[in-house]
Write an enzyme that holds these catalytic residues in place. Structure first.
Site, PDB file in Angstrom:
ATOM      1  N   HIS A 246       0.853  -1.192   0.000  1.00  0.00           N
ATOM      2  CA  HIS A 246       0.000   0.000   0.000  1.00  0.00           C
ATOM      3  C   HIS A 246       0.881   1.231   0.000  1.00  0.00           C
ATOM      4  CE1 HIS A 246      -3.182   2.813   1.085  1.00  0.00           C
ATOM      5  NE2 HIS A 246      -4.005   1.888   0.628  1.00  0.00           N
ATOM      6  N   GLU A 301      -7.751  -5.392  -0.102  1.00  0.00           N
ATOM      7  CA  GLU A 301      -8.292  -6.216  -1.176  1.00  0.00           C
ATOM      8  C   GLU A 301      -8.207  -7.716  -0.895  1.00  0.00           C
ATOM      9  OE1 GLU A 301     -10.040  -4.499  -2.781  1.00  0.00           O
ATOM     10  OE2 GLU A 301      -9.123  -3.267  -4.340  1.00  0.00           O
TER      11      GLU A 301
HETATM   12  N1  ACO Z   1       3.893  -7.674  -4.927  1.00  0.00           N
HETATM   13  C1  ACO Z   1       5.176  -7.634  -5.357  1.00  0.00           C
HETATM   14  N2  ACO Z   1       5.940  -6.542  -5.275  1.00  0.00           N
HETATM   15  C2  ACO Z   1       5.382  -5.439  -4.754  1.00  0.00           C
HETATM   16  C3  ACO Z   1       4.069  -5.406  -4.276  1.00  0.00           C
HETATM   17  C4  ACO Z   1       3.307  -6.585  -4.384  1.00  0.00           C
HETATM   18  N3  ACO Z   1       2.049  -6.643  -3.983  1.00  0.00           N
HETATM   19  N4  ACO Z   1       3.804  -4.177  -3.817  1.00  0.00           N
HETATM   20  C5  ACO Z   1       4.899  -3.456  -3.991  1.00  0.00           C
HETATM   21  N5  ACO Z   1       5.854  -4.200  -4.566  1.00  0.00           N
HETATM   22  C6  ACO Z   1       7.198  -3.787  -4.915  1.00  0.00           C
HETATM   23  C7  ACO Z   1       7.181  -2.725  -5.993  1.00  0.00           C
HETATM   24  O1  ACO Z   1       7.191  -3.308  -7.279  1.00  0.00           O
HETATM   25  C8  ACO Z   1       8.431  -1.947  -5.688  1.00  0.00           C
HETATM   26  O2  ACO Z   1       9.530  -2.652  -6.237  1.00  0.00           O
HETATM   27  P1  ACO Z   1      10.605  -1.930  -7.161  1.00  0.00           P
HETATM   28  O3  ACO Z   1      11.191  -0.871  -6.273  1.00  0.00           O
HETATM   29  O4  ACO Z   1      11.530  -3.032  -7.514  1.00  0.00           O
HETATM   30  O5  ACO Z   1       9.841  -1.365  -8.305  1.00  0.00           O
HETATM   31  C9  ACO Z   1       8.551  -2.060  -4.179  1.00  0.00           C
HETATM   32  O6  ACO Z   1       7.764  -3.177  -3.774  1.00  0.00           O
HETATM   33  C10 ACO Z   1       8.036  -0.848  -3.432  1.00  0.00           C
HETATM   34  O7  ACO Z   1       6.719  -0.590  -3.867  1.00  0.00           O
HETATM   35  P2  ACO Z   1       5.852   0.519  -3.136  1.00  0.00           P
HETATM   36  O8  ACO Z   1       6.496   1.856  -3.356  1.00  0.00           O
HETATM   37  O9  ACO Z   1       5.563   0.100  -1.755  1.00  0.00           O
HETATM   38  O10 ACO Z   1       4.495   0.413  -3.968  1.00  0.00           O
HETATM   39  P3  ACO Z   1       3.590   1.599  -4.530  1.00  0.00           P
HETATM   40  O11 ACO Z   1       3.259   2.551  -3.446  1.00  0.00           O
HETATM   41  O12 ACO Z   1       4.194   2.130  -5.784  1.00  0.00           O
HETATM   42  O13 ACO Z   1       2.295   0.778  -4.956  1.00  0.00           O
HETATM   43  C11 ACO Z   1       0.497  -0.682  -4.678  1.00  0.00           C
HETATM   44  C12 ACO Z   1       1.318   0.431  -4.040  1.00  0.00           C
HETATM   45  C13 ACO Z   1       0.035  -0.223  -6.084  1.00  0.00           C
HETATM   46  C14 ACO Z   1      -0.737  -0.956  -3.851  1.00  0.00           C
HETATM   47  C15 ACO Z   1       1.381  -1.953  -4.799  1.00  0.00           C
HETATM   48  O14 ACO Z   1       1.752  -2.376  -3.495  1.00  0.00           O
HETATM   49  C16 ACO Z   1       0.706  -3.077  -5.564  1.00  0.00           C
HETATM   50  O15 ACO Z   1       0.769  -3.099  -6.798  1.00  0.00           O
HETATM   51  N6  ACO Z   1       0.027  -4.038  -4.843  1.00  0.00           N
HETATM   52  C17 ACO Z   1      -0.629  -5.119  -5.538  1.00  0.00           C
HETATM   53  C18 ACO Z   1      -1.964  -4.661  -6.098  1.00  0.00           C
HETATM   54  C19 ACO Z   1      -2.985  -4.418  -4.994  1.00  0.00           C
HETATM   55  O16 ACO Z   1      -3.119  -5.162  -4.034  1.00  0.00           O
HETATM   56  N7  ACO Z   1      -3.764  -3.320  -5.203  1.00  0.00           N
HETATM   57  C20 ACO Z   1      -4.783  -2.908  -4.236  1.00  0.00           C
HETATM   58  C21 ACO Z   1      -4.252  -1.767  -3.399  1.00  0.00           C
HETATM   59  S1  ACO Z   1      -5.382  -1.302  -2.134  1.00  0.00           S
HETATM   60  C22 ACO Z   1      -6.460  -0.256  -2.867  1.00  0.00           C
HETATM   61  O17 ACO Z   1      -6.169   0.449  -3.796  1.00  0.00           O
HETATM   62  C23 ACO Z   1      -7.837  -0.180  -2.361  1.00  0.00           C
END
Ligand code: ACO
Length: 365
Positions: A246, A301
């Protein structure tokens, strides 16, 4: 420049507050756990619209207004169903809301909120070759949706669970879809148009499109002995694990626990939760190993998917159901934006070519 607008404060709001460090969510002055403990959709609609909507009403009157507006929305079903033949439910809903006019008469928030369950139920029934069921204005929004979807008296436990879900996701700070709603509202586009913009932002898998894929993930894993291998394969391929991570929470999303309780209340005697918890533990451990500096925990989610599944709702409706709850926040934020409006107009940094052929980054328009 801040990628993803991290930590940029884009608006002042009285509607909700997300404390990402403490894992706390306030909605309309209440902790989300208290709100979810017995409040219905109409109660939270009245709370969020209070002091903002013209002719704002208490929960009972809000329920009557929504019931009458569901009836009116049903008149649009022949046109909606004719126009959306091969669209998915979320695309059909997007088309349906776009067919509503921006009347700007102080009632657009009621019309658009009421239309969502009516359109969603009819689109889902059409996909199953079934005719729409007309709304019953005497029911609450959650009960009437289940009635329109299944054409039978809904199970009170399912109604209560759906109400809890809708209340839990009703608002959540400056998330992507709410921000989108406020940007559109800031141009005076109108309430319906701003909600359509928000719905488009919600649709993506990184925001509201995740819960269906959460169930796909659990199905794909299949059994406990395959958890590690399946997760490793996904992470190695660079895929994101749906239901984890998140932008704001640095700990567990408090809404996940509320919804886990909902699942527990509905699913007794099978091992769905135990299996999901095993997947959850393994996913968190693998994400921690891969990103030691960035805590990635369970988001709303993950247990949304299990809660909506336990209510017997089809997974292709999950994003529409999110919209059914979040529309309360969108419309309240639209009122708030319009009341204190200044058009949202950030600037960009130009990194393209110049006539002299030298590239340089310059902040400008
Ligand atoms: N699975 C694998 N890797 C992940 C995940 C995940 N669920 N979440 C973050 N990461 C990775 C990113 O790819 C990033 O890696 P990188 O630096 O190599 O590119 C690293 O962890 C850091 O990411 P964050 O900065 O914490 O993520 P960001 O804030 O950009 O995105 C998000 C947040 C979109 C929710 C992301 O965690 C994600 O895609 N989760 C999966 C989809 C999901 O569950 N969506 C629902 C969100 S809740 C809502 O909107 C109601």
């Amino acid at each position: 420049m801040v990628g993803g607008l991290d930590d940029v404060v884009a608006a002042e709001t009285r509607l909700s507050h997300v404390d990402g460090g403490a894992g706390r969510l306030l909605i309309a002055g209440h902790d989300v756990e208290d709100l979810a403990d017995g409040m219905r959709f109409e109660d939270v609609a009245a709370l969020l619209w209070r002091d903002l909507a013209p002719r704002a009403a208490d929960a009972a009157e809000t329920g009557r207004q929504l019931g009458a507006a569901r009836r009116a929305a049903a008149d649009m079903l022949p046109r909606l169903l004719q126009a959306t033949g091969d669209l998915s439910p979320i695309e059909g809903l997007r088309a349906g809301l776009a067919m509503l006019a921006d009347h700007d008469d102080g009632r657009d928030h009621i019309r658009v909120t009421a239309a969502i369950p009516v359109f969603m139920a009819a689109l889902s029934r059409r996909a199953r070759g079934l005719a729409p069921v007309m709304p019953d204005p005497r029911r609450g929004q959650a009960a009437d949706f289940l009635h329109m979807l299944h054409d039978r008296e809904p199970d009170p436990a399912h109604v209560a669970a759906l109400d809890t879900y809708l209340v839990t996701v009703s608002d959540h700070g400056m998330n992507a879809s709410t921000f989108t709603a406020r940007v559109a509202a800031s141009t005076r586009a109108g309430t319906v148009s701003s909600v359509v913009a928000a719905l488009c932002a919600l649709k993506g898998p990184l925001h509201g499109g995740a819960p269906g894929p959460v169930l796909d993930m659990l199905d794909g894993i299949g059994s406990a002995d395959r958890i590690d291998a399946w997760l490793d394969e996904q992470l190695t391929a660079g895929a994101r694990l749906m239901g984890f991570g998140h932008r704001v929470y640095r700990t567990r999303d408090p809404r996940a626990d509320v919804l886990k309780r909902v699942v527990r209340g509905l699913r007794t005697g099978d091992n769905r939760i135990a299996f999901a918890e095993q997947v959850e533990r393994a996913a968190i451990a693998k994400l921690a190993a891969r990103y030691p500096d960035r805590r990635l925990d369970t988001n709303v989610e993950f247990y949304t998917a299990l809660a909506l599944e336990a209510v017997g709702l089809p997974r292709d409706l999950f994003t529409c159901l999110f919209a059914m709850g979040r529309v309360l926040g969108w419309t309240a934020h639209i009122f708030e934006q319009v009341a204190t409006n200044r058009i949202m107009r950030p600037r960009s940094s130009y990194v393209g070519p110049w006539p002299d052929g030298r590239a340089r980054a310059v902040a400008g328009g």
